[in-house]
Design a protein around this motif. Sequence first.
Motif, PDB file in Angstrom:
ATOM      1  N   THR A 194      -3.008   5.420  -7.474  1.00  0.00           N
ATOM      2  CA  THR A 194      -3.855   6.434  -7.224  1.00  0.00           C
ATOM      3  C   THR A 194      -5.465   6.536  -7.993  1.00  0.00           C
ATOM      4  O   THR A 194      -5.935   7.281  -7.581  1.00  0.00           O
ATOM      5  CB  THR A 194      -3.178   7.822  -7.518  1.00  0.00           C
ATOM      6  OG1 THR A 194      -2.866   7.640  -9.136  1.00  0.00           O
ATOM      7  CG2 THR A 194      -1.968   7.921  -6.766  1.00  0.00           C
ATOM      8  N   LYS A 215     -10.418   0.796  -0.467  1.00  0.00           N
ATOM      9  CA  LYS A 215     -10.886   1.964  -0.981  1.00  0.00           C
ATOM     10  C   LYS A 215     -12.215   1.938  -1.825  1.00  0.00           C
ATOM     11  O   LYS A 215     -13.242   2.414  -1.675  1.00  0.00           O
ATOM     12  CB  LYS A 215      -9.686   3.021  -1.581  1.00  0.00           C
ATOM     13  CG  LYS A 215      -8.588   3.491  -0.554  1.00  0.00           C
ATOM     14  CD  LYS A 215      -7.738   4.127  -1.171  1.00  0.00           C
ATOM     15  CE  LYS A 215      -6.658   4.612  -0.369  1.00  0.00           C
ATOM     16  NZ  LYS A 215      -5.436   5.125  -0.848  1.00  0.00           N
ATOM     17  N   ASP A 275      -7.768   6.383  -5.234  1.00  0.00           N
ATOM     18  CA  ASP A 275      -7.712   7.562  -4.554  1.00  0.00           C
ATOM     19  C   ASP A 275      -8.747   8.509  -5.507  1.00  0.00           C
ATOM     20  O   ASP A 275      -9.551   9.105  -4.875  1.00  0.00           O
ATOM     21  CB  ASP A 275      -6.326   8.350  -4.422  1.00  0.00           C
ATOM     22  CG  ASP A 275      -5.562   7.381  -3.602  1.00  0.00           C
ATOM     23  OD1 ASP A 275      -5.855   6.731  -2.607  1.00  0.00           O
ATOM     24  OD2 ASP A 275      -4.288   7.285  -3.967  1.00  0.00           O
TER      25      ASP A 275
END
Length: 353
Positions: free
Chosen positions: A335, A204, A338
């Motif tokens: 996270t 990511k 994210d």
Amino acid sequence: MRSRVRGGTAAAVLGALLVAGCGDDGAGTASRAGRADAAAHPVTVTDCKGAETTFRRSPEKIVTSNAAALELLLRLGVGDKVIGTGFPPGKGTFPAGLDAQAQQVKVLSKTVIPKEKLLGSGADLYIDTFSAMKMGGGTGDAPTEKEFEAAGIEHIYLKSTACAARRSSPMTDLSAVEDDITALGKVTGTEDRAEKLVRGMRKKVDAVQKAVGSTPERERPTYFFFDYDAGTKQPTAVCDKQVGNAVINQAGARNIFADCDGAFKKVGWEDVISRNPEWIQLAVRNRGSEAADEKAFDEARKWLETNPATKGLTAVKKDRFLRIHSERTTIAGVTNADTVEKIAATLHPGKVD
């Protein structure tokens, strides 16, 4: 440098470690877990000061100082070894697959675990997220290392957060968080799971970096992390050695308090006004439900829009707000990646999906 060997218990300082041996597949059955544990140990790790400790097997009874370490253990599949926690997660604050298990963990304290309760918990490992952050306040003295040793408890740290004061340079990427996850996987015999989590994070973040990582500093949008729950009388800045600074930087933004040395610091609203952020993160803690979260986000926004000191900020006038839970930004975990994605997609539309 101190060096110790503990044969009966196991622990790790999570991050920047020295590791001996290699793990198995960490697949979750008793036999596979046993093989992974045997292959991964002995393991030698270091603490914030560089002191070394060698462990011959993984821990069986773990206490976590707060929800950050607890979530990592749950994601690694060893939540059944957690016998207690401080600063417990509220119901619904973890992803659905983890929340039910998290709610079964015994709450030793709603804040910092009292010294006597921690030492008498029966744990063989205590994972400390705070260390030099001095989160204890008036809750009593923390145990000394000699007291931990006498109780048979290894005291270790999430280095990405606990060792901020000892960092020699700003935290600008998530490598320290990845190191924490990798180290915890080594200690608990879940290396494959840890590697999978790290690979997912890197995929990511690397995609975001490919899209906006080369953006010159002067062209990056300025960004203010507004910690609404920390109080509005005097804002709390996320400084250069905090995980949040790395998240903001990796997302292709400029933390307006990146010149602040340390993890967090109380500043004045005049400091925020003088830096006039182009974007503001409405950072509120997870309330456990979408409705409660939205209400908190709305309150944070209304405060900025109606307060005489902040209503003239560029971000406020142009309605440039991001609604992201504070935990996803400033507490080390999976996270964080994210959040990098979400910030980048908002600030750099068309470049990041």
